[in-house]
Design an enzyme around this catalytic site. Structure first.
Site, PDB file in Angstrom:
ATOM      1  N   HIS A  72       6.132 -16.319  12.349  1.00  0.00           N
ATOM      2  CA  HIS A  72       5.227 -16.384  13.500  1.00  0.00           C
ATOM      3  C   HIS A  72       3.770 -16.453  13.084  1.00  0.00           C
ATOM      4  O   HIS A  72       2.939 -17.000  13.803  1.00  0.00           O
ATOM      5  CB  HIS A  72       5.472 -15.195  14.433  1.00  0.00           C
ATOM      6  CG  HIS A  72       6.684 -15.378  15.294  1.00  0.00           C
ATOM      7  ND1 HIS A  72       6.631 -15.481  16.661  1.00  0.00           N
ATOM      8  CD2 HIS A  72       7.997 -15.503  14.962  1.00  0.00           C
ATOM      9  CE1 HIS A  72       7.859 -15.648  17.141  1.00  0.00           C
ATOM     10  NE2 HIS A  72       8.705 -15.664  16.137  1.00  0.00           N
ATOM     11  N   VAL A  76       1.719 -20.711  13.192  1.00  0.00           N
ATOM     12  CA  VAL A  76       0.593 -20.881  14.111  1.00  0.00           C
ATOM     13  C   VAL A  76      -0.683 -21.028  13.275  1.00  0.00           C
ATOM     14  O   VAL A  76      -1.139 -20.057  12.670  1.00  0.00           O
ATOM     15  CB  VAL A  76       0.484 -19.675  15.067  1.00  0.00           C
ATOM     16  CG1 VAL A  76      -0.688 -19.834  16.010  1.00  0.00           C
ATOM     17  CG2 VAL A  76       1.785 -19.504  15.843  1.00  0.00           C
ATOM     18  N   ASP A  80      -2.637 -16.537   8.127  1.00  0.00           N
ATOM     19  CA  ASP A  80      -3.976 -15.955   8.174  1.00  0.00           C
ATOM     20  C   ASP A  80      -3.992 -14.609   8.900  1.00  0.00           C
ATOM     21  O   ASP A  80      -5.054 -14.122   9.282  1.00  0.00           O
ATOM     22  CB  ASP A  80      -4.932 -16.920   8.896  1.00  0.00           C
ATOM     23  CG  ASP A  80      -4.414 -17.254  10.290  1.00  0.00           C
ATOM     24  OD1 ASP A  80      -3.402 -16.673  10.729  1.00  0.00           O
ATOM     25  OD2 ASP A  80      -5.025 -18.111  10.949  1.00  0.00           O
ATOM     26  N   SER A  82      -3.389 -13.969  11.796  1.00  0.00           N
ATOM     27  CA  SER A  82      -3.857 -14.022  13.188  1.00  0.00           C
ATOM     28  C   SER A  82      -2.856 -13.312  14.100  1.00  0.00           C
ATOM     29  O   SER A  82      -3.232 -12.714  15.108  1.00  0.00           O
ATOM     30  CB  SER A  82      -4.078 -15.465  13.650  1.00  0.00           C
ATOM     31  OG  SER A  82      -2.878 -16.209  13.567  1.00  0.00           O
ATOM     32  N   HIS A 198      18.161 -15.845  10.737  1.00  0.00           N
ATOM     33  CA  HIS A 198      18.875 -15.247  11.864  1.00  0.00           C
ATOM     34  C   HIS A 198      20.206 -14.627  11.435  1.00  0.00           C
ATOM     35  O   HIS A 198      21.001 -14.228  12.267  1.00  0.00           O
ATOM     36  CB  HIS A 198      19.085 -16.283  12.977  1.00  0.00           C
ATOM     37  CG  HIS A 198      17.814 -16.628  13.683  1.00  0.00           C
ATOM     38  ND1 HIS A 198      17.704 -17.647  14.578  1.00  0.00           N
ATOM     39  CD2 HIS A 198      16.583 -16.050  13.631  1.00  0.00           C
ATOM     40  CE1 HIS A 198      16.458 -17.708  15.042  1.00  0.00           C
ATOM     41  NE2 HIS A 198      15.758 -16.751  14.481  1.00  0.00           N
ATOM     42  N   SER A 199      20.401 -14.555  10.158  1.00  0.00           N
ATOM     43  CA  SER A 199      21.517 -13.785   9.613  1.00  0.00           C
ATOM     44  C   SER A 199      21.260 -12.283   9.753  1.00  0.00           C
ATOM     45  O   SER A 199      22.172 -11.472   9.614  1.00  0.00           O
ATOM     46  CB  SER A 199      21.673 -14.160   8.139  1.00  0.00           C
ATOM     47  OG  SER A 199      22.495 -13.251   7.474  1.00  0.00           O
ATOM     48  N   ASP A 248      24.326 -11.004  13.557  1.00  0.00           N
ATOM     49  CA  ASP A 248      25.462 -11.153  12.661  1.00  0.00           C
ATOM     50  C   ASP A 248      26.172  -9.809  12.666  1.00  0.00           C
ATOM     51  O   ASP A 248      25.669  -8.828  12.157  1.00  0.00           O
ATOM     52  CB  ASP A 248      24.923 -11.515  11.264  1.00  0.00           C
ATOM     53  CG  ASP A 248      25.997 -11.510  10.192  1.00  0.00           C
ATOM     54  OD1 ASP A 248      27.123 -11.035  10.447  1.00  0.00           O
ATOM     55  OD2 ASP A 248      25.696 -11.985   9.085  1.00  0.00           O
ATOM     56  N   THR A 251      27.569  -8.698   8.695  1.00  0.00           N
ATOM     57  CA  THR A 251      26.593  -8.239   7.705  1.00  0.00           C
ATOM     58  C   THR A 251      25.195  -8.313   8.328  1.00  0.00           C
ATOM     59  O   THR A 251      24.375  -9.127   7.936  1.00  0.00           O
ATOM     60  CB  THR A 251      26.642  -9.103   6.423  1.00  0.00           C
ATOM     61  OG1 THR A 251      26.488 -10.487   6.796  1.00  0.00           O
ATOM     62  CG2 THR A 251      27.949  -8.946   5.675  1.00  0.00           C
ATOM     63  N   ASP A 256      22.431 -13.457   4.175  1.00  0.00           N
ATOM     64  CA  ASP A 256      23.432 -14.243   3.459  1.00  0.00           C
ATOM     65  C   ASP A 256      23.886 -15.432   4.307  1.00  0.00           C
ATOM     66  O   ASP A 256      23.380 -15.640   5.412  1.00  0.00           O
ATOM     67  CB  ASP A 256      24.632 -13.363   3.091  1.00  0.00           C
ATOM     68  CG  ASP A 256      25.264 -12.729   4.330  1.00  0.00           C
ATOM     69  OD1 ASP A 256      24.851 -13.064   5.461  1.00  0.00           O
ATOM     70  OD2 ASP A 256      26.165 -11.901   4.166  1.00  0.00           O
TER      71      ASP A 256
HETATM   72  C1  HEM Z   1      13.616 -22.902  15.818  1.00  0.00           C
HETATM   73  C2  HEM Z   1      13.108 -21.869  15.266  1.00  0.00           C
HETATM   74  C3  HEM Z   1      13.298 -20.471  15.746  1.00  0.00           C
HETATM   75  C4  HEM Z   1      13.503 -19.998  17.016  1.00  0.00           C
HETATM   76  C5  HEM Z   1      13.594 -20.779  18.312  1.00  0.00           C
HETATM   77  C6  HEM Z   1      13.635 -18.567  16.909  1.00  0.00           C
HETATM   78  C7  HEM Z   1      13.852 -17.708  17.966  1.00  0.00           C
HETATM   79  C8  HEM Z   1      14.133 -16.373  17.857  1.00  0.00           C
HETATM   80  C9  HEM Z   1      14.480 -15.517  18.953  1.00  0.00           C
HETATM   81  C10 HEM Z   1      14.557 -15.927  20.400  1.00  0.00           C
HETATM   82  C11 HEM Z   1      14.732 -14.281  18.430  1.00  0.00           C
HETATM   83  C12 HEM Z   1      15.158 -13.033  19.200  1.00  0.00           C
HETATM   84  C13 HEM Z   1      13.995 -12.267  19.725  1.00  0.00           C
HETATM   85  C14 HEM Z   1      14.483 -11.123  20.587  1.00  0.00           C
HETATM   86  O1  HEM Z   1      15.099 -11.386  21.617  1.00  0.00           O
HETATM   87  O2  HEM Z   1      14.257  -9.963  20.207  1.00  0.00           O
HETATM   88  C15 HEM Z   1      14.537 -14.364  17.002  1.00  0.00           C
HETATM   89  C16 HEM Z   1      14.709 -13.316  16.132  1.00  0.00           C
HETATM   90  C17 HEM Z   1      14.436 -13.388  14.777  1.00  0.00           C
HETATM   91  N1  HEM Z   1      13.932 -14.487  14.111  1.00  0.00           N
HETATM   92 FE1  HEM Z   1      13.767 -16.342  14.843  1.00  0.00          FE
HETATM   93  N2  HEM Z   1      13.511 -18.210  15.593  1.00  0.00           N
HETATM   94  C18 HEM Z   1      13.312 -19.333  14.860  1.00  0.00           C
HETATM   95  C19 HEM Z   1      13.114 -19.415  13.498  1.00  0.00           C
HETATM   96  C20 HEM Z   1      12.983 -18.329  12.687  1.00  0.00           C
HETATM   97  C21 HEM Z   1      12.540 -18.391  11.317  1.00  0.00           C
HETATM   98  C22 HEM Z   1      12.119 -19.659  10.596  1.00  0.00           C
HETATM   99  C23 HEM Z   1      12.548 -17.121  10.844  1.00  0.00           C
HETATM  100  C24 HEM Z   1      12.163 -16.606   9.484  1.00  0.00           C
HETATM  101  C25 HEM Z   1      12.187 -17.302   8.397  1.00  0.00           C
HETATM  102  C26 HEM Z   1      13.030 -16.264  11.921  1.00  0.00           C
HETATM  103  C27 HEM Z   1      13.255 -14.925  11.810  1.00  0.00           C
HETATM  104  C28 HEM Z   1      13.766 -14.128  12.815  1.00  0.00           C
HETATM  105  C29 HEM Z   1      14.199 -12.767  12.612  1.00  0.00           C
HETATM  106  C30 HEM Z   1      14.202 -12.003  11.296  1.00  0.00           C
HETATM  107  C31 HEM Z   1      14.619 -12.294  13.851  1.00  0.00           C
HETATM  108  C32 HEM Z   1      15.159 -10.891  14.177  1.00  0.00           C
HETATM  109  C33 HEM Z   1      14.007  -9.992  14.562  1.00  0.00           C
HETATM  110  C34 HEM Z   1      14.382  -8.539  14.823  1.00  0.00           C
HETATM  111  O3  HEM Z   1      15.558  -8.182  14.855  1.00  0.00           O
HETATM  112  O4  HEM Z   1      13.438  -7.740  15.004  1.00  0.00           O
HETATM  113  N3  HEM Z   1      13.267 -17.040  13.023  1.00  0.00           N
HETATM  114  N4  HEM Z   1      14.159 -15.640  16.687  1.00  0.00           N
END
Ligand code: HEM
Ligand SMILES: *[C@@H]1O[C@H](CO)[C@@H](O)[C@H](O)[C@H]1NC(C)=O
Length: 330
Positions: A72, A76, A80, A82, A198-199, A248, A251, A256
């Site tokens: 995030h 954007v 930086d 931000s 999202h693993s 997931d 795990t 993974d």
């Molecule tokens: C198309 C790209 C992406 C979309 C649309 C997206 C969307 C989302 C959404 C909707 C959530 C759930 C938020 C919630 O309801 O609490 C989420 C969680 C998460 N995303 Fe993504 N994401 C994307 C790419 C990424 C990337 C590139 C990363 C890191 C390299 C990432 C890392 C995470 C992590 C670690 C979570 C879990 C956060 C937590 O449990 O606190 N995401 N993402």
């Protein structure tokens, strides 16, 4: 005309060298380097790592947050910090965006920054904390080790209005998702690997219910849909009750390739996740990553590095914030 190359340096070559030096000096670009704080704060990287480990031992999900923060922040404008700015004196926090929904643990960035300020005041940028904490968090989550450069600067403003144009939504098309990442130099393979983040972690029901109600998305595995309905029993989740499902279930705290295996079993949580298997450009890569965790880790490491170097600020555009939540002039 006979040249005497070898006897003397060609003057135009020296001129070119001078020009390159000047360019480097004035643009302030190319500031990122390995161990940037070697002289100014030799323990900086070790301090960050120790704090990330301590926080992980107390609240494991901090490591998950550091990974999402990198995405995030860097997506954007640039890496930086931000993202870390809170609303105050003309700054509107990016954390208020709908895209930032569910982001947590910002308060622990302060713990890391304070440890650095104790050792070397006003030296280590919050932007480097974002990158290095993600790097160290990835290792704690069983992901790859990534060698990262440092020397990022912190922004003097927030970019709330840019967030929705930069971070894709949970239900955007794969075409749009790929083009967003392409615009910062990350190709299809890197994008598929990055979504492997999202693993780990969780998704709140607001981001899922449209796949369950009024009718269940037919691409969802029926047993998995039952699990999701138990987690999210109504189409209008009460925002005060923290209702969520795990990314997931097998795990949940390991970075993974289980994510890709689940996608192949129609157990993708978000619409974007599941679309990786239906889009013909991404589906062969899902197969490859599901089959080979080492390949996933290599591609993930490469893409995280690209993400972490997106468009860094030049020295005169940025600053080193004292408190990651506010620009220094406040
Ligand atoms: C198309 C790209 C992406 C979309 C649309 C997206 C969307 C989302 C959404 C909707 C959530 C759930 C938020 C919630 O309801 O609490 C989420 C969680 C998460 N995303 Fe993504 N994401 C994307 C790419 C990424 C990337 C590139 C990363 C890191 C390299 C990432 C890392 C995470 C992590 C670690 C979570 C879990 C956060 C937590 O449990 O606190 N995401 N993402
Ligand atoms: C995506 O989901 C949002 C709610 O999060 C909704 O407002 C929007 O209409 C959806 N877009 C599409 C293309 O379904």
């Amino acid at each position: 005309m006979a040249s005497n190359r070898g006897d003397h340096f060609c003057p135009s070559f020296i001129f070119l060298l001078l020009q390159l030096l000047l360019l480097q000096f004035y643009s302030g670009k190319g500031d990122l380097q390995l161990n940037y704080y070697a002289e100014s704060c030799p323990n900086a990287e070790e301090i960050i790592k120790q704090q990330v480990i301590k926080l992980y031992d107390k609240h494991g999900n901090t490591a998950v947050s550091w990974v999402r923060n990198l995405f995030h922040d860097c997506m954007v404008k640039s890496c930086d910090a931000s993202l870390l700015l809170e609303t105050r004196n003309g700054v509107e926090s990016e954390q208020k965006s709908e895209r930032s929904f569910g982001m947590r643990n910002f308060k622990y960035v302060k713990t890391i920054k304070e440890a650095l300020e104790n050792e070397c005041p006003m030296t280590v940028s919050c932007a480097d904390i974002v990158s290095l904490s993600a790097r160290d968090g990835i290792v704690l989550l069983g992901g790859p080790r990534i060698e990262m450069k440092t020397g990022r600067k912190d922004s003097k403003e927030g970019y709330l209005s840019e967030v929705e144009n930069s971070i894709p939504n949970h239900n955007d098309t794969m075409e749009l998702v790929l083009s967003r990442f392409q615009s910062i130099g990350i190709g299809t393979e890197g994008t598929v690997a990055l979504l492997g983040a999202h693993s780990v972690g969780r998704v709140h029901c607001v981001n899922l219910v449209h796949r369950l109600y009024p009718t269940v998305d037919p691409t969802l595995d029926p047993d998995y849909a039952e699990y999701l309905k138990r987690r999210c029993p109504t189409p209008d989740p009460d925002p005060k009750k923290v209702l969520y499902a795990r990314n997931d279930r097998e795990t949940p705290m390991v970075l993974d390739n289980m994510y890709y295996k689940h996608l192949l079993q129609h157990k993708g949580l978000l619409l974007v996740d599941q679309q990786l298997t239906s889009d013909p450009t991404t589906s062969p890569l899902v197969d490859k990553m599901a089959a080979d965790n080492g390949y996933f880790h290599d591609q993930f490491a490469r893409a995280v590095l690209l993400l972490s170097e997106n468009n860094q600020l030049t020295a005169d555009q940025g600053e080193i914030r004292k408190d990651c939540r506010y620009v220094n002039s406040d």
